[in-house]
Design a protein around this motif. Structure first.
Motif, PDB file in Angstrom:
ATOM      1  N   VAL A  36       0.720  -1.074  -0.023  1.00 42.97           N
ATOM      2  CA  VAL A  36       0.051  -0.180   0.148  1.00 42.97           C
ATOM      3  C   VAL A  36       0.856   1.282  -0.195  1.00 42.97           C
ATOM      4  CG1 VAL A  36      -1.659   1.293   1.480  1.00 42.97           C
ATOM      5  CG2 VAL A  36      -2.037  -1.167   1.094  1.00 42.97           C
ATOM      6  N   ARG A  37       1.804   1.282   0.913  1.00 45.53           N
ATOM      7  CA  ARG A  37       2.829   2.448   0.794  1.00 45.53           C
ATOM      8  C   ARG A  37       3.430   2.583  -0.407  1.00 45.53           C
ATOM      9  NH1 ARG A  37       8.766   1.035   2.960  1.00 45.53           N
ATOM     10  NH2 ARG A  37       8.548   0.124   0.747  1.00 45.53           N
ATOM     11  N   ASP A  38       3.958   1.685  -1.258  1.00 51.40           N
ATOM     12  CA  ASP A  38       4.517   1.698  -2.500  1.00 51.40           C
ATOM     13  C   ASP A  38       3.422   2.240  -3.669  1.00 51.40           C
ATOM     14  OD1 ASP A  38       7.033   1.399  -1.457  1.00 51.40           O
ATOM     15  OD2 ASP A  38       7.114  -0.962  -2.080  1.00 51.40           O
ATOM     16  N   ALA A  39       2.323   1.481  -3.433  1.00 52.38           N
ATOM     17  CA  ALA A  39       1.231   2.124  -4.299  1.00 52.38           C
ATOM     18  C   ALA A  39       0.754   3.684  -4.135  1.00 52.38           C
ATOM     19  CB  ALA A  39      -0.007   1.316  -4.201  1.00 52.38           C
ATOM     20  N   MET A  40       1.096   4.134  -2.896  1.00 54.93           N
ATOM     21  CA  MET A  40       1.019   5.394  -2.787  1.00 54.93           C
ATOM     22  C   MET A  40       2.017   6.175  -3.326  1.00 54.93           C
ATOM     23  SD  MET A  40      -0.637   5.477   1.321  1.00 54.93           S
ATOM     24  CE  MET A  40      -2.194   4.797   1.415  1.00 54.93           C
ATOM     25  N   ASP A  41       3.110   5.711  -3.477  1.00 52.04           N
ATOM     26  CA  ASP A  41       4.292   6.319  -3.962  1.00 52.04           C
ATOM     27  C   ASP A  41       4.454   6.008  -5.422  1.00 52.04           C
ATOM     28  OD1 ASP A  41       6.515   8.124  -3.640  1.00 52.04           O
ATOM     29  OD2 ASP A  41       7.883   6.215  -3.223  1.00 52.04           O
ATOM     30  N   GLY A  42       3.457   5.691  -6.149  1.00 50.04           N
ATOM     31  CA  GLY A  42       3.472   5.353  -7.624  1.00 50.04           C
ATOM     32  C   GLY A  42       3.940   3.915  -8.239  1.00 50.04           C
ATOM     33  N   ALA A  43       3.989   2.939  -7.565  1.00 51.20           N
ATOM     34  CA  ALA A  43       4.129   1.475  -8.023  1.00 51.20           C
ATOM     35  C   ALA A  43       2.908   1.148  -8.284  1.00 51.20           C
ATOM     36  CB  ALA A  43       4.730   0.770  -6.844  1.00 51.20           C
ATOM     37  N   ARG A  44       2.951   0.505  -9.607  1.00 55.95           N
ATOM     38  CA  ARG A  44       1.659   0.225 -10.138  1.00 55.95           C
ATOM     39  C   ARG A  44       1.672  -1.480 -10.895  1.00 55.95           C
ATOM     40  NH1 ARG A  44       0.142   3.561  -7.886  1.00 55.95           N
ATOM     41  NH2 ARG A  44      -0.388   5.631  -8.815  1.00 55.95           N
ATOM     42  N   ALA A  45       2.821  -1.866 -11.173  1.00 58.59           N
ATOM     43  CA  ALA A  45       3.123  -3.180 -11.663  1.00 58.59           C
ATOM     44  C   ALA A  45       3.930  -4.143 -10.744  1.00 58.59           C
ATOM     45  CB  ALA A  45       4.033  -3.314 -12.984  1.00 58.59           C
ATOM     46  N   PHE A  46       3.703  -5.309 -10.960  1.00 59.65           N
ATOM     47  CA  PHE A  46       4.013  -6.585 -10.058  1.00 59.65           C
ATOM     48  C   PHE A  46       5.780  -6.262  -9.841  1.00 59.65           C
ATOM     49  CE2 PHE A  46       5.828 -10.621  -9.188  1.00 59.65           C
ATOM     50  CZ  PHE A  46       5.117 -11.131  -8.317  1.00 59.65           C
ATOM     51  N   THR A  47       6.256  -5.940 -10.917  1.00 57.58           N
ATOM     52  CA  THR A  47       7.690  -5.562 -10.822  1.00 57.58           C
ATOM     53  C   THR A  47       8.197  -4.464  -9.810  1.00 57.58           C
ATOM     54  OG1 THR A  47       7.857  -4.740 -12.859  1.00 57.58           O
ATOM     55  CG2 THR A  47       8.406  -7.021 -12.774  1.00 57.58           C
ATOM     56  N   ASP A  48       7.305  -3.451 -10.188  1.00 56.54           N
ATOM     57  CA  ASP A  48       7.664  -2.410  -9.162  1.00 56.54           C
ATOM     58  C   ASP A  48       7.665  -2.600  -7.673  1.00 56.54           C
ATOM     59  OD1 ASP A  48       7.359  -0.526 -11.500  1.00 56.54           O
ATOM     60  OD2 ASP A  48       5.416  -0.275 -11.103  1.00 56.54           O
ATOM     61  N   PHE A  49       6.641  -3.141  -7.254  1.00 61.24           N
ATOM     62  CA  PHE A  49       6.253  -3.752  -5.885  1.00 61.24           C
ATOM     63  C   PHE A  49       7.495  -4.470  -5.630  1.00 61.24           C
ATOM     64  CE2 PHE A  49       1.981  -2.877  -7.065  1.00 61.24           C
ATOM     65  CZ  PHE A  49       1.711  -1.706  -6.386  1.00 61.24           C
ATOM     66  N   GLN A  50       7.833  -5.759  -6.262  1.00 62.99           N
ATOM     67  CA  GLN A  50       8.893  -6.589  -5.953  1.00 62.99           C
ATOM     68  C   GLN A  50      10.199  -5.852  -5.891  1.00 62.99           C
ATOM     69  OE1 GLN A  50       9.849  -9.865  -8.808  1.00 62.99           O
ATOM     70  NE2 GLN A  50      10.096 -11.049  -6.950  1.00 62.99           N
ATOM     71  N   GLN A  51      10.433  -5.098  -6.699  1.00 68.35           N
ATOM     72  CA  GLN A  51      11.784  -4.197  -6.709  1.00 68.35           C
ATOM     73  C   GLN A  51      11.841  -3.459  -5.500  1.00 68.35           C
ATOM     74  OE1 GLN A  51      12.348  -2.584 -10.521  1.00 68.35           O
ATOM     75  NE2 GLN A  51      12.936  -4.318 -11.427  1.00 68.35           N
ATOM     76  N   ARG A  52      10.917  -2.784  -5.123  1.00 66.35           N
ATOM     77  CA  ARG A  52      10.877  -1.743  -4.117  1.00 66.35           C
ATOM     78  C   ARG A  52      10.890  -2.474  -2.746  1.00 66.35           C
ATOM     79  NH1 ARG A  52       7.354   3.456  -5.526  1.00 66.35           N
ATOM     80  NH2 ARG A  52       7.856   3.449  -7.622  1.00 66.35           N
ATOM     81  N   THR A  53      10.242  -3.755  -2.706  1.00 63.17           N
ATOM     82  CA  THR A  53      10.027  -4.352  -1.251  1.00 63.17           C
ATOM     83  C   THR A  53      10.873  -5.440  -1.101  1.00 63.17           C
ATOM     84  OG1 THR A  53       8.264  -5.832  -1.955  1.00 63.17           O
ATOM     85  CG2 THR A  53       7.582  -3.744  -1.207  1.00 63.17           C
ATOM     86  N   GLY A  54      11.250  -6.162  -2.181  1.00 60.16           N
ATOM     87  CA  GLY A  54      12.317  -7.299  -1.978  1.00 60.16           C
ATOM     88  C   GLY A  54      11.434  -8.689  -1.564  1.00 60.16           C
ATOM     89  N   ILE A  55      10.150  -8.611  -1.651  1.00 68.05           N
ATOM     90  CA  ILE A  55       9.098  -9.434  -1.145  1.00 68.05           C
ATOM     91  C   ILE A  55       9.365 -10.535  -2.467  1.00 68.05           C
ATOM     92  CG2 ILE A  55       7.191  -8.480  -2.744  1.00 68.05           C
ATOM     93  CD1 ILE A  55       5.336  -9.232  -0.541  1.00 68.05           C
ATOM     94  N   ALA A  56       9.313 -11.807  -1.765  1.00 68.91           N
ATOM     95  CA  ALA A  56       9.348 -12.791  -2.592  1.00 68.91           C
ATOM     96  C   ALA A  56       7.765 -12.836  -3.487  1.00 68.91           C
ATOM     97  CB  ALA A  56       9.320 -14.328  -1.701  1.00 68.91           C
TER      98      ALA A  56
END
Length: 152
Positions: A36-56
């Motif tokens: 949610v934090r990253d969506a508020m900061d402009g993340a939109r695609a799966f790869t955006d979220f994965q790169q920003r968080t390092g989540i599996a």
């Protein structure tokens, strides 16, 4: 319930009468709030979220699915047709104050004095003032000056 809220039978509630518990049942794990934090900061695609968080990948797939099911994110196919894009719903945008409160708590309690950290600023470049809850007459309130009224 708002239009974006999940139906009561879609979720097993930890404490059905408590708004805090229900909120945590919907968005209360670490990865969900970071998405949610990253969506508020402009993340939109799966790869955006994965790169920003390092989540599996498997955990990210699960959390994105849940956030869509629970009305926090909308999912649509990108114009290229090759990937899914996620955007915050009105319910997701309503989590902004929660994210700011967590951030400000972390600034006060999760860093050593003088330790550098990111800063959330407004459109004038100034840091946001500390969030402070106020009562019905505008007075500052806290755990000592409020109580929970239970439904009978």
């Amino acid at each position: 319930m708002t239009r974006d809220a999940p139906r009561a039978d879609d979720v097993t509630w930890t404490d059905p009468d408590c708004p805090v518990a229900r909120t945590l049942d919907l968005v209360g794990d670490r990865w969900t709030l970071l998405i949610v934090r990253d969506a508020m900061d402009g993340a939109r695609a799966f790869t955006d979220f994965q790169q920003r968080t390092g989540i599996a990948r498997n955990i990210l797939t699960d959390r994105l699915r849940r956030l869509v099911e629970r009305g926090v994110l909308d999912r649509r196919t990108a114009p290229s047709g090759k990937r899914q894009l996620y955007t915050l719903t009105p319910a997701g945008r309503d989590l902004f104050t929660v994210i700011v409160a967590l951030r400000q708590w972390g600034e006060r309690h999760a860093f050593a004095p003088g330790e550098p950290h990111s800063v959330l600023v407004d459109d004038h470049g100034a840091p946001l003032p500390q969030l402070r809850p106020v009562g019905s007459h505008g007075d500052l309130v806290d755990a000592e000056t409020t109580s929970v009224r239970k439904n009978d």
